[in-house]
Design a protein around this motif. Sequence first.
Motif: not given
Length: 193
Positions: A7, A9, A20-21, A23-25, A28, A37
């Motif tokens: 990951r 960022d 970032r949001d 990337t989180d999704k 998931a 990271t």
Amino acid sequence: MTNHVLRIDASARHDGSVSRDLTDKVLAKLSPAEVTTRDLSTPLPLIDSTWIGANFTPSDNRSDDQKSTLALSDTLIAEVMAADTLVIGLPIYNFGVPSGFKAWIDLVARAGVTFRYTENGPEGLLTGKRAILAVASGGTEVGSDYDFATSYARHVLGFIGITDVSVVAADRLMVDPEASKKAANDQIAALAA
């Protein structure tokens, strides 16, 4: 199946960062066994004449100082090599990539390590990997003539051998944020795990 994700960022922002949001999704959705990271909001050093001198000295001839100069670059490359998939949170700043991402590329794109020159031109050495760009922009439409970020990221990843590149885009957030985020979420839902 994605076992190991790197990951990355690239957003300077933490709170309220759309990339970032996204990337989180994406993470998931992929549900990897392992995630490494690399947060580029902590500045990486820029390459300079000392780094270039160390890089172009044959590895067997490098001094301890030269090895130390290349240590971070070696670490960043090892992170890419260990990953099956790169998930890159990439905001578009002034039509291009953030400076932190450019600094990361400069440290990772190394002749003889991540690419080589052949009689037929350059050949990327980091093959068999996948990359997903989670792109956010205020006004730049991804894929437009003035989107220099995603075209650059695709090109440079391909240059080092990563040619399977997907883009999830929440672009034009300043124009229609709800539609932009919905489109990105739909793209994430459609990603192959």
